[in-house]
Design a protein around this motif. Structure first.
Motif, short mmCIF file in Angstrom:
data_model
loop_
_atom_site.label_atom_id
_atom_site.label_comp_id
_atom_site.label_asym_id
_atom_site.label_seq_id
_atom_site.Cartn_x
_atom_site.Cartn_y
_atom_site.Cartn_z
N ALA A 40 -4.01 -58.80 74.40
CA ALA A 40 -3.48 -59.05 72.33
C ALA A 40 -4.61 -59.57 71.35
CB ALA A 40 -2.53 -60.35 72.43
N LEU A 41 -4.34 -58.77 70.57
CA LEU A 41 -4.75 -58.46 69.42
C LEU A 41 -5.27 -60.45 68.72
CD1 LEU A 41 -7.13 -57.68 67.71
CD2 LEU A 41 -4.88 -56.52 65.79
N ASP A 42 -3.81 -60.76 68.42
CA ASP A 42 -4.10 -62.08 68.01
C ASP A 42 -3.73 -63.43 69.17
OD1 ASP A 42 -2.14 -61.51 69.95
OD2 ASP A 42 0.34 -62.87 68.46
N SER A 43 -3.77 -63.40 70.35
CA SER A 43 -4.79 -64.42 70.76
C SER A 43 -5.35 -64.26 72.63
CB SER A 43 -3.48 -64.80 72.42
OG SER A 43 -2.56 -63.56 72.26
N GLY A 44 -5.41 -62.80 72.72
CA GLY A 44 -7.54 -62.60 73.63
C GLY A 44 -6.29 -62.84 74.76
N GLN A 45 -4.97 -63.11 74.59
CA GLN A 45 -4.57 -62.87 75.96
C GLN A 45 -4.88 -61.58 76.93
OE1 GLN A 45 -0.46 -64.02 76.85
NE2 GLN A 45 -0.30 -63.12 78.71
N VAL A 46 -4.82 -61.52 78.55
CA VAL A 46 -5.31 -60.29 79.03
C VAL A 46 -3.95 -59.46 79.53
CG1 VAL A 46 -6.39 -58.91 80.86
CG2 VAL A 46 -7.31 -60.56 79.55
N TRP A 47 -3.41 -58.63 79.23
CA TRP A 47 -2.22 -57.93 79.92
C TRP A 47 -2.25 -57.42 80.44
CZ3 TRP A 47 1.92 -60.34 78.13
CH2 TRP A 47 1.79 -60.82 75.97
N TRP A 48 -3.52 -56.31 80.75
CA TRP A 48 -3.93 -55.48 82.56
C TRP A 48 -4.70 -55.42 82.59
CZ3 TRP A 48 -5.88 -51.37 81.63
CH2 TRP A 48 -5.11 -50.51 80.71
N ALA A 49 -5.76 -55.36 83.46
CA ALA A 49 -7.30 -55.22 83.14
C ALA A 49 -7.41 -54.44 84.90
CB ALA A 49 -8.04 -56.85 83.09
N HIS A 50 -8.36 -53.80 85.10
CA HIS A 50 -8.24 -53.22 86.43
C HIS A 50 -10.02 -53.42 86.74
CE1 HIS A 50 -4.28 -51.63 86.48
NE2 HIS A 50 -4.80 -51.14 85.48
#
Length: 166
Positions: free
Chosen positions: A39-49
Motif C-alpha cells: 500500500a502506498l500510504d501505509s507500506g502494508q504488504v498486500w501480497w508477496a512471493h
C-alpha cells in the motif's frame, strides 16, 4: 526478505531495480528476495512471493511482469499476485528490465537480441539481434515503437506492425 546461505555473497538481499507505482499500490522486486505489492500510504504488504530479480519489473493496469534473475519471464495478476504465465524459453540470457508495448513485453539480452513476448500468453512472438553486443539498458517503448541501445552505444528502433489478414 530474510537473508539465507552459507557465505556473505549467498546472503545478499538487495533491491536493484526501480519500484513501480500504480494508483495506490507500490510494486517491488529484490535480488534473492521477493516480489511484492504494498500500500502506498501505509507500506502494508498486500501480497508477496519469493522471487529473485536484479533487473526489475514493469506493470500495466492488470499485470505485473518480472524478469527473474535466471531469465524466466513471469506475469502475475496485479490484485493478488497469482501467476498468469511464465516463459522459460529465454532462460539464462541475462535479460534487461522489461518494457511494454500495447500487446507485448520486450526484453533484451547479453547477446544483443531483443525478444517480444505476448502480454496475454507469454508466448515468444518475435526476436531480432540488434548487434553482437550486450544490452543491459532497458528497452524504451512508446506505443508500439521500441528503442534499444547496446552497451557499445549502438541504437536500434522497431515498430510492431499488425499481421496482415489473408
Amino acid at each position: 526478505s530474510s537473508p539465507h546461505g552459507r557465505t556473505e555473497l549467498e546472503r545478499l538481499v538487495d533491491v536493484d531495480s526501480a519500484v513501480k507505482v500504480v494508483d495506490e499500490n507500490v510494486y517491488a522486486v529484490g535480488f534473492q528476495g521477493r516480489v511484492a505489492m504494498l500500500a502506498l500510504d501505509s507500506g502494508q504488504v498486500w501480497w508477496a512471493h519469493d522471487m529473485s530479480s536484479n533487473r526489475g519489473l514493469t506493470v500495466d493496469q492488470e499485470t505485473v511482469f518480472v524478469a527473474q534473475a535466471d531469465g524466466v519471464m513471469v506475469a502475475l495478476r496485479q490484485r493478488d499476485g497469482s501467476e498468469l504465465w511464465h516463459n522459460d524459453k529465454i532462460k539464462r540470457r541475462n535479460l534487461s528490465t522489461p518494457a511494454m508495448t500495447s500487446t507485448a513485453i520486450v526484453v533484451a539480452d547479453y547477446q544483443g537480441y531483443v525478444h517480444w513476448l505476448d502480454k496475454k500468453s507469454g508466448a515468444l512472438v518475435a526476436r531480432v539481434q540488434v548487434a553482437k553486443k550486450r544490452v543491459t539498458n532497458p528497452p524504451v517503448a512508446t506505443g508500439d515503437t521500441v528503442v534499444v541501445m547496446t552497451d557499445a552505444g549502438d541504437l536500434a528502433a522497431f515498430r510492431a506492425m499488425p499481421a496482415k489478414k489473408p
